[in-house]
Scaffold this motif. Structure first.
Motif, PDB file in Angstrom:
ATOM      1  N   VAL A  30      -1.494  -4.069   6.622  1.00  0.00           N
ATOM      2  CA  VAL A  30      -0.335  -3.187   6.818  1.00  0.00           C
ATOM      3  C   VAL A  30      -0.718  -1.982   7.678  1.00  0.00           C
ATOM      4  N   ARG A  31      -1.899  -1.453   7.468  1.00  0.00           N
ATOM      5  CA  ARG A  31      -2.360  -0.337   8.302  1.00  0.00           C
ATOM      6  C   ARG A  31      -2.434  -0.746   9.768  1.00  0.00           C
ATOM      7  N   SER A  34       1.241  -1.459  11.160  1.00  0.00           N
ATOM      8  CA  SER A  34       2.073  -0.250  11.261  1.00  0.00           C
ATOM      9  C   SER A  34       1.475   0.792  12.194  1.00  0.00           C
ATOM     10  N   PRO A  39       0.727   6.517   5.558  1.00  0.00           N
ATOM     11  CA  PRO A  39       2.093   6.752   6.026  1.00  0.00           C
ATOM     12  C   PRO A  39       2.589   8.148   5.656  1.00  0.00           C
ATOM     13  N   ASN A  43       7.888   7.333   4.815  1.00  0.00           N
ATOM     14  CA  ASN A  43       7.576   5.912   5.012  1.00  0.00           C
ATOM     15  C   ASN A  43       6.772   5.311   3.860  1.00  0.00           C
ATOM     16  N   ARG A  44       6.404   6.107   2.887  1.00  0.00           N
ATOM     17  CA  ARG A  44       5.530   5.664   1.798  1.00  0.00           C
ATOM     18  C   ARG A  44       6.103   4.452   1.041  1.00  0.00           C
ATOM     19  N   PHE A  47       6.000   1.247   3.130  1.00  0.00           N
ATOM     20  CA  PHE A  47       4.588   0.919   3.329  1.00  0.00           C
ATOM     21  C   PHE A  47       4.029   0.245   2.070  1.00  0.00           C
TER      22      PHE A  47
END
Length: 79
Positions: A30-31, A34, A39, A43-44, A47
């Motif tokens: 995901v890191r 994105s 995030p 966006n937390r 994410f």
């Protein structure tokens, strides 16, 4: 970043992958996708949902894989 994601199935990993290892790989993915290491507050939630969804998909994948030459005994149980 993704170089730190390791193979989570035998024979690369001698034992079944732990939930922590699966989540760590999902977080790295995901890191990378994105472009954010951490995030922003707004966006937390999305994410974290993405990390959980990818971790679940990884768990399903590992549970269904059969390592060639090792027969049905190589299938992983999710329970």
């Amino acid at each position: 970043m993704c170089r730190s994601i390791k193979t989570l199935r035998p024979p690369a990993l001698p034992e079944e992958a732990t939930q922590e290892e699966i989540r760590a790989a999902a977080l790295q993915f995901v890191r990378k996708v994105s472009g954010f290491r951490t995030p922003a507050a707004h966006n937390r939630e999305v994410f974290d949902r993405a990390v959980e969804a990818i971790a679940a998909a990884t768990q399903d994948l590992l549970a269904g894989l059969e390592v060639r030459g090792q027969g049905a005994g190589a299938r992983r149980a999710t329970e």
